[in-house]
Design an enzyme around this catalytic site. Structure first.
Site, PDB file in Angstrom:
ATOM      1  N   LYS A 147       0.839  -1.200   0.000  1.00 15.42           N
ATOM      2  CA  LYS A 147       0.000   0.000   0.000  1.00 15.42           C
ATOM      3  C   LYS A 147       0.874   1.250   0.000  1.00 15.42           C
ATOM      4  O   LYS A 147       2.068   1.179   0.304  1.00 15.42           O
ATOM      5  CB  LYS A 147      -0.921  -0.031   1.233  1.00 15.42           C
ATOM      6  N   TYR A 170      17.078  29.217  10.750  1.00  9.85           N
ATOM      7  CA  TYR A 170      15.878  29.962  11.142  1.00  9.85           C
ATOM      8  C   TYR A 170      15.698  29.974  12.653  1.00  9.85           C
ATOM      9  O   TYR A 170      15.901  28.950  13.325  1.00  9.85           O
ATOM     10  CB  TYR A 170      14.631  29.311  10.539  1.00  9.85           C
ATOM     11  N   ARG A 189     -10.333  -1.411  14.619  1.00 10.02           N
ATOM     12  CA  ARG A 189     -10.036  -0.474  13.542  1.00 10.02           C
ATOM     13  C   ARG A 189     -10.829  -0.845  12.292  1.00 10.02           C
ATOM     14  O   ARG A 189     -11.572  -0.038  11.782  1.00 10.02           O
ATOM     15  CB  ARG A 189      -8.531  -0.468  13.257  1.00 10.02           C
ATOM     16  N   MET A 202      13.088  24.205   4.307  1.00  6.55           N
ATOM     17  CA  MET A 202      12.364  23.485   3.253  1.00  6.55           C
ATOM     18  C   MET A 202      13.316  22.730   2.322  1.00  6.55           C
ATOM     19  O   MET A 202      13.077  21.574   1.971  1.00  6.55           O
ATOM     20  CB  MET A 202      11.513  24.466   2.447  1.00  6.55           C
TER      21      MET A 202
HETATM   22  C1  LIG Z   1      -0.247  -2.099   6.782  1.00 11.65           C
HETATM   23  C2  LIG Z   1      -0.810  -3.451   7.135  1.00 11.65           C
HETATM   24  C3  LIG Z   1       0.020  -4.570   7.215  1.00 11.65           C
HETATM   25  C4  LIG Z   1       1.530  -4.487   7.142  1.00 11.65           C
HETATM   26  O1  LIG Z   1       2.043  -4.107   8.388  1.00 11.65           O
HETATM   27  P1  LIG Z   1       3.624  -3.975   8.670  1.00 11.65           P
HETATM   28  O2  LIG Z   1       3.685  -3.608  10.095  1.00 11.65           O
HETATM   29  O3  LIG Z   1       4.115  -2.905   7.762  1.00 11.65           O
HETATM   30  O4  LIG Z   1       4.244  -5.280   8.361  1.00 11.65           O
HETATM   31  C5  LIG Z   1      -0.586  -5.820   7.399  1.00 11.65           C
HETATM   32  N1  LIG Z   1      -1.916  -5.934   7.531  1.00 11.65           N
HETATM   33  C6  LIG Z   1      -2.749  -4.870   7.502  1.00 11.65           C
HETATM   34  C7  LIG Z   1      -4.219  -5.084   7.658  1.00 11.65           C
HETATM   35  C8  LIG Z   1      -2.224  -3.589   7.311  1.00 11.65           C
HETATM   36  O5  LIG Z   1      -3.045  -2.535   7.307  1.00 11.65           O
END
Ligand SMILES: *Cc1c(COP(=O)(O)O)cnc(C)c1O
Length: 374
Positions: A47, A265, A143, A313
């Site tokens: 993702k 800054y 969640r 930046m």
């Molecule tokens: C992001 C995610 C993972 C991967 O988790 P990591 O800690 O990056 O290995 C696995 N399962 C779900 C449902 C996730 O949202």
């Protein structure tokens, strides 16, 4: 990280920061996960553009390393994943659920929705019972996924799954980064009990941190993200994975400042002795989080160079006190790499956030060195 100094850039060319992404490290991390869980298959969570590293480049490498199961959050990411795989065989699951208007896109890119509630399950049964899917049970994170009541309802009405092609049942750990957290065992127990009700559906439970918790957590398919990219999955256990991404930023100026002089800054840094400092061409626009200014550091040929003053930046200033060699414009300073966890801590965040915030302005350099026999 190599101990030798990276070659200086062409002095006639304005130097720009670059992101070095080590595809061979990702391949080795995949193999390491497989070795840690010989009884399971290793899927890959890709993702958010493969945690910021680049889905188009990363997915083919994982597929060629043997990965056949990918997970994304959004349907659009799934389409991109399918494109990146360029015909390589793979199942792609979409975490964020089954939404009827996505149906055409799911079919076109051959994406499998992850069912997160009973309403989605009934919609799938009605609209696309042939479409392969997964079912997400929430075992305590609260969640996403079927909560305890919906889970019990489904267990009591198992026939709702008759005729559906359920490829996986999954659940996600809330505290896998803390090996001793009591919620890990509680979620494991709940997931194991649900699994008894659906013994024929392949089960996926462990993310990167869960993989580190041992074989009882592995089930049939691992679901790591962070570990593939070299991030530390556990707060307590040593990180067995190899850093896959680092920033290289060129020095633009070097100067010596006197005791009492400030830098950057807000003049929040004041030198207490004469010191040599360097300004490099990277800043928070590139994802070098401004909060890293307090305790963050880069490296020149392996030697740490602390960040001083505020990160701006496009620019960051560094204390060269640890460096004995001359430093000149065009020299490279590296950031992150195996230090990414420590850098994230200085910014009061986690490696995940650091990775996905790496900027779009970098020149991205993908390296893929063949594995040496060892
Ligand atoms: C992001 C995610 C993972 C991967 O988790 P990591 O800690 O990056 O290995 C696995 N399962 C779900 C449902 C996730 O949202």
């Amino acid at each position: 990280m190599s101990a030798s100094k990276t070659a200086r850039t062409d002095p006639m060319v304005q130097p720009a920061p670059r992101l070095i992404i080590d595809l061979a490290a990702i391949r080795r991390n995949y193999a390491r996960l497989q070795a840690m869980a010989p009884g399971a298959r290793v899927g890959a969570v890709v993702k958010a553009n493969a945690y910021g590293l680049g889905a188009m480049q990363v997915l083919p490498v994982l597929a060629d390393a043997g990965c056949r199961t990918f997970y994304v959050a959004h349907t659009a990411e799934g389409r991109e994943a399918r494109e990146a795989l360029a015909g390589r065989p793979a199942e792609i699951f979409v975490f964020n659920g089954f939404w009827p208007t996505d149906l055409a896109a799911l079919r076109e890119a051959e994406l499998f929705p992850v069912i997160n509630d009973l309403h989605q399950l009934h919609q799938l049964r009605e609209l696309a019972p042939d479409l392969p899917c997964a079912i997400h049970f929430d075992t305590g994170m609260n969640r996403l996924g079927l909560g305890p009541n919906a889970t019990q309802t489904l267990i009591d009405n198992r026939d709702w799954l008759a005729g559906l092609d359920v490829r996986q049942m999954l659940s996600h750990l809330a505290c896998s980064h803390e090996a001793a957290h009591p919620l890990n065992a509680r979620q494991l127990e709940r997931f194991s009990r649900i699994r008894e009700a659906f013994p024929d559906i392949p089960a996926s439970f462990a993310n990167s941190g869960g993989t580190m918790l041992g074989p009882r957590y592995h089930f049939d398919i691992l679901r790591p993200g962070l570990a593939l990219y070299g991030g530390p999955p556990s707060d307590d256990l040593p990180n067995p994975f190899e850093a896959a991404v680092r920033v290289e930023a060129p020095v633009l100026q070097v100067r010596t400042i006197a005791a009492g002089d400030c830098a950057g800054y807000g003049a929040i840094f004041t030198a207490d002795h004469e010191m040599r400092i360097a300004t490099v061409a990277t800043g928070y626009a590139d994802g070098l989080l401004r909060a890293c200014g307090d305790g963050g550091f880069g490296r020149i040929a392996g030697t740490t160079v602390p960040i001083i003053g505020r990160i701006s930046m496009d620019l960051t200033t560094l204390d060269l006190s640890n460096v004995t060699d001359p430093v000149e414009p065009g020299d490279w300073v590296s950031f992150l790499g195996e230090d990414v966890g420590a850098m994230a801590e200085t910014a009061h965040t986690i490696t995940y956030e650091f990775l996905v915030r790496l900027g779009q302005r970098f020149q991205r350099v993908y390296r893929d060195t063949p594995d040496t026999a060892d």
